[in-house]
Design a protein around this motif. Structure first.
Motif, PDB file in Angstrom:
ATOM      1  N   SER A 109      35.006   8.216  57.307  1.00 28.50           N
ATOM      2  CA  SER A 109      36.465   8.318  57.391  1.00 28.50           C
ATOM      3  C   SER A 109      37.054   7.793  58.696  1.00 28.50           C
ATOM      4  O   SER A 109      38.150   7.221  58.684  1.00 28.50           O
ATOM      5  CB  SER A 109      36.905   9.761  57.163  1.00 28.50           C
ATOM      6  OG  SER A 109      36.651  10.138  55.826  1.00 28.50           O
ATOM      7  N   PRO A 152      36.206   1.527  50.256  1.00 27.24           N
ATOM      8  CA  PRO A 152      37.470   1.811  50.948  1.00 27.24           C
ATOM      9  C   PRO A 152      38.390   0.590  50.935  1.00 27.24           C
ATOM     10  O   PRO A 152      37.927  -0.553  51.033  1.00 27.24           O
ATOM     11  CB  PRO A 152      37.028   2.150  52.375  1.00 27.24           C
ATOM     12  CG  PRO A 152      35.592   2.546  52.250  1.00 27.24           C
ATOM     13  CD  PRO A 152      35.039   1.731  51.124  1.00 27.24           C
ATOM     14  N   ARG A 205      41.931  13.255  59.835  1.00 30.67           N
ATOM     15  CA  ARG A 205      42.587  13.267  58.523  1.00 30.67           C
ATOM     16  C   ARG A 205      41.641  13.775  57.441  1.00 30.67           C
ATOM     17  O   ARG A 205      42.052  14.527  56.558  1.00 30.67           O
ATOM     18  CB  ARG A 205      43.098  11.861  58.183  1.00 30.67           C
ATOM     19  CG  ARG A 205      44.189  11.371  59.114  1.00 30.67           C
ATOM     20  CD  ARG A 205      44.640   9.974  58.745  1.00 30.67           C
ATOM     21  NE  ARG A 205      45.500   9.415  59.776  1.00 30.67           N
ATOM     22  CZ  ARG A 205      45.972   8.172  59.769  1.00 30.67           C
ATOM     23  NH1 ARG A 205      45.659   7.351  58.775  1.00 30.67           N
ATOM     24  NH2 ARG A 205      46.739   7.738  60.754  1.00 30.67           N
ATOM     25  N   GLU A 206      40.388  13.367  57.517  1.00 29.25           N
ATOM     26  CA  GLU A 206      39.435  13.827  56.501  1.00 29.25           C
ATOM     27  C   GLU A 206      39.191  15.323  56.621  1.00 29.25           C
ATOM     28  O   GLU A 206      39.050  16.014  55.603  1.00 29.25           O
ATOM     29  CB  GLU A 206      38.117  13.060  56.640  1.00 29.25           C
ATOM     30  CG  GLU A 206      37.039  13.479  55.653  1.00 29.25           C
ATOM     31  CD  GLU A 206      37.408  13.227  54.207  1.00 29.25           C
ATOM     32  OE1 GLU A 206      36.732  13.818  53.317  1.00 29.25           O
ATOM     33  OE2 GLU A 206      38.364  12.454  53.934  1.00 29.25           O
ATOM     34  N   GLU A 240      29.469   9.936  57.859  1.00 27.25           N
ATOM     35  CA  GLU A 240      30.910  10.181  57.755  1.00 27.25           C
ATOM     36  C   GLU A 240      31.637   8.878  58.056  1.00 27.25           C
ATOM     37  O   GLU A 240      31.620   8.389  59.181  1.00 27.25           O
ATOM     38  CB  GLU A 240      31.343  11.275  58.731  1.00 27.25           C
ATOM     39  CG  GLU A 240      30.721  12.635  58.480  1.00 27.25           C
ATOM     40  CD  GLU A 240      31.287  13.325  57.245  1.00 27.25           C
ATOM     41  OE1 GLU A 240      32.229  12.768  56.614  1.00 27.25           O
ATOM     42  OE2 GLU A 240      30.806  14.422  56.903  1.00 27.25           O
ATOM     43  N   GLU A 296      40.525   5.871  63.088  1.00 28.20           N
ATOM     44  CA  GLU A 296      40.489   6.940  64.073  1.00 28.20           C
ATOM     45  C   GLU A 296      39.343   6.750  65.067  1.00 28.20           C
ATOM     46  O   GLU A 296      38.697   7.691  65.486  1.00 28.20           O
ATOM     47  CB  GLU A 296      40.358   8.299  63.377  1.00 28.20           C
ATOM     48  CG  GLU A 296      41.578   8.690  62.560  1.00 28.20           C
ATOM     49  CD  GLU A 296      41.452  10.051  61.918  1.00 28.20           C
ATOM     50  OE1 GLU A 296      42.479  10.582  61.488  1.00 28.20           O
ATOM     51  OE2 GLU A 296      40.322  10.593  61.841  1.00 28.20           O
ATOM     52  N   VAL A 299      37.692   4.303  58.029  1.00 23.45           N
ATOM     53  CA  VAL A 299      38.681   4.142  56.956  1.00 23.45           C
ATOM     54  C   VAL A 299      40.085   4.488  57.451  1.00 23.45           C
ATOM     55  O   VAL A 299      41.059   3.798  57.152  1.00 23.45           O
ATOM     56  CB  VAL A 299      38.305   5.024  55.747  1.00 23.45           C
ATOM     57  CG1 VAL A 299      39.382   4.940  54.661  1.00 23.45           C
ATOM     58  CG2 VAL A 299      36.949   4.618  55.180  1.00 23.45           C
ATOM     59  N   ASP A 300      40.196   5.573  58.229  1.00 25.79           N
ATOM     60  CA  ASP A 300      41.499   6.072  58.667  1.00 25.79           C
ATOM     61  C   ASP A 300      41.921   5.551  60.028  1.00 25.79           C
ATOM     62  O   ASP A 300      42.922   6.013  60.582  1.00 25.79           O
ATOM     63  CB  ASP A 300      41.477   7.611  58.705  1.00 25.79           C
ATOM     64  CG  ASP A 300      41.317   8.225  57.326  1.00 25.79           C
ATOM     65  OD1 ASP A 300      41.837   7.638  56.352  1.00 25.79           O
ATOM     66  OD2 ASP A 300      40.670   9.289  57.215  1.00 25.79           O
ATOM     67  N   ARG A 319      42.061  16.855  54.925  1.00 28.03           N
ATOM     68  CA  ARG A 319      41.955  16.686  53.471  1.00 28.03           C
ATOM     69  C   ARG A 319      40.970  17.680  52.877  1.00 28.03           C
ATOM     70  O   ARG A 319      41.212  18.258  51.815  1.00 28.03           O
ATOM     71  CB  ARG A 319      41.534  15.244  53.133  1.00 28.03           C
ATOM     72  CG  ARG A 319      42.615  14.202  53.327  1.00 28.03           C
ATOM     73  CD  ARG A 319      42.234  12.864  52.699  1.00 28.03           C
ATOM     74  NE  ARG A 319      41.189  12.190  53.424  1.00 28.03           N
ATOM     75  CZ  ARG A 319      41.383  11.250  54.338  1.00 28.03           C
ATOM     76  NH1 ARG A 319      42.622  10.901  54.676  1.00 28.03           N
ATOM     77  NH2 ARG A 319      40.373  10.654  54.938  1.00 28.03           N
ATOM     78  N   ARG A 320      39.863  17.885  53.568  1.00 27.16           N
ATOM     79  CA  ARG A 320      38.859  18.822  53.066  1.00 27.16           C
ATOM     80  C   ARG A 320      39.367  20.258  53.107  1.00 27.16           C
ATOM     81  O   ARG A 320      39.059  21.059  52.221  1.00 27.16           O
ATOM     82  CB  ARG A 320      37.566  18.687  53.876  1.00 27.16           C
ATOM     83  CG  ARG A 320      36.864  17.358  53.648  1.00 27.16           C
ATOM     84  CD  ARG A 320      35.579  17.238  54.445  1.00 27.16           C
ATOM     85  NE  ARG A 320      35.002  15.908  54.298  1.00 27.16           N
ATOM     86  CZ  ARG A 320      33.866  15.520  54.861  1.00 27.16           C
ATOM     87  NH1 ARG A 320      33.179  16.367  55.615  1.00 27.16           N
ATOM     88  NH2 ARG A 320      33.406  14.287  54.681  1.00 27.16           N
ATOM     89  N   GLY A 347      36.401  13.123  61.354  1.00 23.69           N
ATOM     90  CA  GLY A 347      37.711  12.477  61.396  1.00 23.69           C
ATOM     91  C   GLY A 347      38.807  13.512  61.176  1.00 23.69           C
ATOM     92  O   GLY A 347      38.641  14.451  60.399  1.00 23.69           O
TER      93      GLY A 347
END
Length: 419
Positions: free
Chosen positions: A105, A4, A379-380, A103, A111, A108-109, A383-384, A377
């Motif tokens: 994200s 990331p 955002r993830e 997980e 959150e 990464v995001d 995205r999914r 998360g």
């Protein structure tokens, strides 16, 4: 999986991680934590602030290091061995590399902030533990910890099969047992204390240094239950320290005091007889007390109870093993009151079914979806959802392209004949 570009760590630190290409061989043989430490020490991995200012790995908090090590294993920067665990619901054997199921994200995001998943126990106050003998006459029942950096805790991470010692106590940040703050006396007491007492200290230490989010989520193929497996799996105090307990201490059977299946069933039938009598006879549900593996909800959580509408007959089920597991894991509670509440809840589902709509069912599914967003998360999750829509739309076109060609030809023919 790629590294990331940026991570928000539990301490609040935002870091950019850079790594050289890993070869086929690990940086060092050993646990995920040991490999991550070796990667830092050899300079294969570096961390910097968002402005590019280098951050010394020795100064990273132990909590932040644990997240980085798990992420390294997730993306394949360090190796991770599979472990074998038993499903907490049905007992089936599961083989898994926990970090591969992690997980990442939310880090990464950026959150983080969930009070259950992201917060660790504070270091300010002492914590209660089963009594430990401190010498021949004194007994203590609290432990106090201090935060540690990777540099201070290096001994715990880099070495294996450590004997309990003053160095281990200092590396772990165990600063007091009761009022005693001498590392040598603390080490001596911990070396011989009961398994129950040391397990309690290990639990407090883990809750202080590992956020609950550090768990690989594994669904059991046999029963569908969600199992949260520690990621990384091998953690410092829980596996790496060798002791010489002098006695078993005041061990307690976790299931002592919980009713037998027969007693539980009899009480469930009493409650159901009273509650179901309020329902007209032709619509009265059946009661089933399930003593085996519990059913799970769509999120994989074992159920206390469930309702299945007709046909053939409306059925309220309660799951003995889930009630018992709550007793074993969380301690004694008013199981009778919980049983009453569960049967009442499932009966409400039946009443709503008879009315033609069940808002409670919608609420429960919304809660499952919200829990999924907490874990994965926000955002993830979005995205999914977009990726799944794209995949399903592409699959739809692939399966129906000939139809669309025929429609286009028919449309072209219609336009041509109208000229």
């Amino acid at each position: 999986m790629k590294l990331p570009p940026r991570l928000r760590l539990p301490s609040g630190l935002s870091v950019i991680v850079r790594a050289s290409t890993k070869g086929d061989e690990p940086y060092v043989r050993g646990t995920v934590l040991k490999q991550a430490l070796a990667a830092f020490e050899a300079g294969h991995v570096t961390v910097a602030s968002p402005t590019g200012a280098p951050i010394a790995w020795e100064d990273l908090s132990l909590v932040d290091f644990h997240v980085l090590a798990a992420v390294f294993a997730k993306i394949g920067l360090v190796d991770e061995e599979e472990v074998e665990v038993d499903c907490h619901n049905c007992g089936a054997s599961l083989r898994v590399a926990p970090c591969s199921k992690l997980e990442i994200s939310p880090w990464v995001d950026d959150e983080l902030g969930d009070p259950e998943l992201d917060e660790t126990l504070p270091f300010a106050a002492p914590y209660d533990i089963p009594a430990i003998d401190l010498g021949r006459v004194r007994r203590v029942n609290t432990v106090a910890l201090e935060a540690r950096t990777v540099g201070l805790a290096r001994t715990l991470i880099a070495s294996e099969h450590l004997a309990m010692s003053e160095a281990v106590v200092q590396a772990a940040g165990i600063v007091a047992l009761g009022q005693t703050r001498e590392p040598a006396r603390i080490a001596s007491a911990l070396d011989t204390c009961s398994e129950a007492s040391f397990a309690a200290i290990t639990h407090v230490w883990g809750e202080s240094h590992y956020p609950a989010r550090l768990a690989g989520i594994v669904r059991c193929a046999s029963c569908g239950a969600r199992n949260d497996v520690d990621a990384p799996f091998d953690r410092e105090l829980s596996w790496n320290v060798e002791r010489h307990p002098s006695s078993s201490g005041d061990e307690v059977d976790a299931e002592e005091g919980f009713p037998s299946l027969e007693t539980f069933t009899a009480r469930a039938e009493e409650i159901a007889a009273e509650l179901f009598a309020r329902v007209p006879g032709e619509h009265r549900p059946l009661l089933v007390v399930e003593g085996g593996t519990a059913a799970v909800d769509d999120g994989g959580v074992p159920l206390l109870g469930s309702y299945v509408p007709p046909p053939p007959a409306p059925t309220v089920s309660v799951y003995y093993t889930t009630f018992r597991a709550m007793w074993n894991e969380d301690g004694p509670y008013d199981w009778d009151d919980e049983l009453l509440e569960t049967i009442e809840h499932e009966l409400e589902h039946h009443v709503y079914f008879l009315r033609g709509a069940d808002p409670m069912d919608d609420e429960e599914h919304a809660e499952i979806d919200a829990e999924e967003r907490r874990l994965v998360g926000h955002r993830e999750t979005d995205r999914r959802a977009v990726a799944a829509f794209g995949a399903s739309f592409s699959d739809f076109l692939r399966r129906t392209w000939i139809l669309w060609v025929l429609v286009a030809l028919a449309f072209a023919f219609t336009l041509a004949t109208q000229r």
